[in-house]
Structure formats: structure tokens, C-alpha cells
Design an enzyme around this catalytic site. Structure first.
Site, PDB file in Angstrom:
ATOM      1  N   LYS A  12       0.862  -1.182   0.000  1.00 33.87           N
ATOM      2  CA  LYS A  12       0.000   0.000   0.000  1.00 33.87           C
ATOM      3  C   LYS A  12       0.895   1.226   0.000  1.00 33.87           C
ATOM      4  O   LYS A  12       1.631   1.467   0.959  1.00 33.87           O
ATOM      5  CB  LYS A  12      -0.894   0.007   1.236  1.00 33.87           C
ATOM      6  N   THR A  57      -3.832  -5.051   0.938  1.00 35.78           N
ATOM      7  CA  THR A  57      -3.204  -3.739   1.073  1.00 35.78           C
ATOM      8  C   THR A  57      -4.033  -2.822   1.964  1.00 35.78           C
ATOM      9  O   THR A  57      -3.491  -1.930   2.613  1.00 35.78           O
ATOM     10  CB  THR A  57      -2.981  -3.086  -0.301  1.00 35.78           C
ATOM     11  N   ASP A  58      -5.352  -3.034   2.029  1.00 33.94           N
ATOM     12  CA  ASP A  58      -6.173  -2.252   2.945  1.00 33.94           C
ATOM     13  C   ASP A  58      -5.810  -2.558   4.393  1.00 33.94           C
ATOM     14  O   ASP A  58      -5.805  -1.654   5.246  1.00 33.94           O
ATOM     15  CB  ASP A  58      -7.656  -2.538   2.703  1.00 33.94           C
ATOM     16  N   PHE A 157      31.895  28.080 -13.873  1.00 28.22           N
ATOM     17  CA  PHE A 157      31.815  26.918 -14.766  1.00 28.22           C
ATOM     18  C   PHE A 157      32.511  27.262 -16.075  1.00 28.22           C
ATOM     19  O   PHE A 157      32.005  28.046 -16.871  1.00 28.22           O
ATOM     20  CB  PHE A 157      30.360  26.511 -15.024  1.00 28.22           C
ATOM     21  N   ARG A 174      28.509  32.796 -11.308  1.00 31.34           N
ATOM     22  CA  ARG A 174      27.153  32.388 -11.645  1.00 31.34           C
ATOM     23  C   ARG A 174      26.367  32.087 -10.370  1.00 31.34           C
ATOM     24  O   ARG A 174      26.944  31.868  -9.298  1.00 31.34           O
ATOM     25  CB  ARG A 174      27.155  31.148 -12.540  1.00 31.34           C
ATOM     26  N   GLN A 217      29.440  18.966  -9.515  1.00 24.92           N
ATOM     27  CA  GLN A 217      30.010  17.686  -9.091  1.00 24.92           C
ATOM     28  C   GLN A 217      30.945  17.873  -7.900  1.00 24.92           C
ATOM     29  O   GLN A 217      30.940  17.067  -6.959  1.00 24.92           O
ATOM     30  CB  GLN A 217      30.764  17.022 -10.249  1.00 24.92           C
ATOM     31  N   ASN A 243      20.429  20.855 -11.405  1.00 24.03           N
ATOM     32  CA  ASN A 243      20.976  22.208 -11.506  1.00 24.03           C
ATOM     33  C   ASN A 243      19.851  23.161 -11.901  1.00 24.03           C
ATOM     34  O   ASN A 243      19.358  23.133 -13.025  1.00 24.03           O
ATOM     35  CB  ASN A 243      22.101  22.247 -12.535  1.00 24.03           C
ATOM     36  N   HIS A 245      18.949  26.190 -13.199  1.00 21.59           N
ATOM     37  CA  HIS A 245      19.666  27.202 -13.958  1.00 21.59           C
ATOM     38  C   HIS A 245      19.042  28.589 -13.797  1.00 21.59           C
ATOM     39  O   HIS A 245      17.821  28.747 -13.817  1.00 21.59           O
ATOM     40  CB  HIS A 245      19.688  26.834 -15.437  1.00 21.59           C
TER      41      HIS A 245
END
Length: 290
Positions: A12, A57-58, A157, A174, A217, A243, A245
Site C-alpha cells: 500500500k 493492502t487495505d 563553470f 554564476r 560535481q 541544476n 539554472h
């Protein structure tokens, strides 16, 4: 050629549970999303449709709520109690996996004082745990999801390969932003889970903010390393860093300059940086890590 049944499980998923602790005048909120997954002797069910070994599942959903009646406590301990119950109470169940997301709430200030029973959802990320129990051993994972962080400078970068399809300009300044999803693997099944989580979270934030980044990284490795340095019970950290941007907006058509102040925040496509940082003497990972 024979056709055979492979690995399988059922459960569930996403049981939404809110518990209000009413001890005294000041209430406390625990807001969880709990997913249960069970595996074991299910061959007859798949091959013939027989349900005599299937815990509905209940029933799993009801168990999640019933176990919250006497208190939840640490989400890792709550998940351990559930996983052990499902395996030990059902002969056909050989392994249980319980995943929990814990949504943070902050107490409101009313009239300049902490409110007794009023709260607002906070944006500090979602605490997570995944527990797997196979009848003999338990494996515990912790983590955080959707922890959005941003450095407005201190990131570069450049130096990447340039070829016929490269249009991205190099930059020495940046915005670096991401929504951290981190999962860490514990080597124990008993610990001060809140202390471990708080320390790991603080370590992630400290490393993100304190790393002058030449690549996302590099930041990922710094964040994972800091967690391992500060929480000895953790053997391995898995990180996923999209990332987010931010592109400098060209305001020249309007006769305006833009000295690094106005940006377009793009939600897609995005770079996705993922990696694992671990101790070199980390014990083998269990089934919870797969």
C-alpha cells in the site's frame, strides 16, 4: 523455453497520516506519507490467483494508522516497528520495506508568542527514511528531499569541451541553485535518529554554502564527504542535485544594463548531477540500498 516468475512485491503506497499529540496545552504535529512493500511466498497468487497468502493492502493501510495510535516517535523507529510486524505476523511475508516521508511544520507566532495549536508548513526539505527487514536483520536509510538551496555567487563553470554544438558561454561568476535529494545508509539499526538527521542536514548545508564551486560535481562530493565526517553511523551518501539554472536576462533592448542582478529562472531542461560518496571501509549494502 520455460517462463518463470521473477522478483515481485506488493503493498500500500502513500498512506497519508497526520498525528496530533495533545499532551498539555501545546499540540505537536507529525505529518507522514508511508509506503509499505511486502515480498515473499507469492507464487500461487501470480500463477493461480489464490489469495490465501496475501495480506490485503487495505489491512496494511489500517496497520499504518493503528501503529500511530500510541505515538510515532522517531520515523526510523516507527518504520522498524511496522516492518518487523509485517514479517513476524505473516508466514508468507519474508521481507518488508517501509518508506516514510515526514513533512515539516513550524509553530506560528500569535500575538508575539508561540501558538498552542497553529502551524505553517515549512520549506526546509522533507525528512525521509526507508527500512527493510527480512526476519533476521534490518537495514535503515535516512535522508532529505526537496531541500532547495542557492548561492548567489561563489560558483564558476568553465574549461569544458567546446565542439560544433556548444553554445554555452564560460562563466567565472554564476548563481548555483539546486533541490537536494540525499539518502544515507546507516550501519546500525539503533541510533539517536534525530541527532543524526540534524547533523547530516547541517553538514549538507554547511558544505553547500562553504564550498567555492567550480562544478556542481565538486559541490556534491563536498556535501557527501561532510556528512560522513560528522555522522560516524553513516557509511554512504547518495545525492541527486538538479541544476536549477539561472540565466542573466538581456535588458539591452530596453536601454538597460544588467550587472548580474536580473535573472530568468528556468525550470527545464536542467542538468542532473548524481553521485555516491562512501567510506572506503563501508560494509556491503543491504537490500534497502538497491
Amino acid at each position: 523455453m520455460a517462463i518463470v516468475l521473477g522478483d515481485n512485491r506488493y503493498g500500500k503506497a502513500e498512506n497519508r497520516l497526520v498525528r496530533v499529540d495533545r499532551d498539555g496545552d501545546e499540540h505537536r504535529i507529525t505529518d507522514l506519507n508511508v509506503s509499505v512493500s511486502l515480498s515473499g511466498d507469492m507464487s500461487d497468487t501470480h500463477l493461480t490467483g489464490a489469495n490465501d497468502k496475501v495480506l490485503a493492502t487495505d489491512t496494511q493501510k489500517n496497520t499504518v494508522h493503528a501503529f500511530a495510535r500510541d505515538g510515532i516517535g522517531e520515523i526510523e523507529d516507527y518504520a522498524l516497528r511496522l516492518a518487523r510486524h509485517f514479517v513476524t505476523s505473516q508466514e508468507s511475508i519474508h521481507r518488508a520495506r517501509v518508506e516514510v516521508e515526514s513533512y515539516p511544520w513550524q509553530r506560528l507566532q500569535v500575538g508575539g508568542r508561540p501558538a498552542h495549536h497553529s502551524f505553517a508548513r515549512s520549506g526546509g526539505g522533507t525528512r525521509t527514511t526507508t527500512v527493510t527487514f527480512d526476519g533476521e536483520r534490518a537495514w535503515v536509510l535516512g535522508g532529505v528531499r526537496d531541500l532547495t538551496v542557492l548561492n548567489s555567487t561563489g560558483s564558476e563553470f568553465w574549461g569544458f569541451p567546446r565542439e560544433e554544438y556548444t553554445t554555452l558561454a564560460e562563466t567565472k561568476d554564476r548563481i548555483l541553485a539546486t533541490a537536494v535529494s540525499a539518502t544515507w545508509r546507516f550501519t546500525v539499526d539503533e541510533a539517536d535518529w534525530t541527532r543524526a538527521y540534524d547533523t547530516a542536514l547541517a553538514s549538507l548545508l554547511d558544505a553547500f554554502g562553504g564550498t567555492y564551486s567550480l562544478s556542481l560535481q565538486q559541490t556534491l562530493y563536498a556535501m557527501g564527504s561532510r556528512v560522513l565526517e560528522t555522522v560516524p553511523e553513516i557509511a554512504e551518501v547518495r545525492l541527486s542535485l538538479p541544476n536549477k539554472h539561472h540565466f542573466l536576462t538581456d535588458l539591452s533592448p530596453f536601454g538597460l544594463d544588467n550587472p548580474g542582478e536580473v535573472f530568468h529562472a528556468a525550470d527545464r531542461p536542467y542538468g542532473l548531477i548524481e553521485g555516491t560518496v562512501r567510506r572506503d571501509d563501508a560494509p556491503p549494502a543491504g537490500p534497502a540500498w538497491s
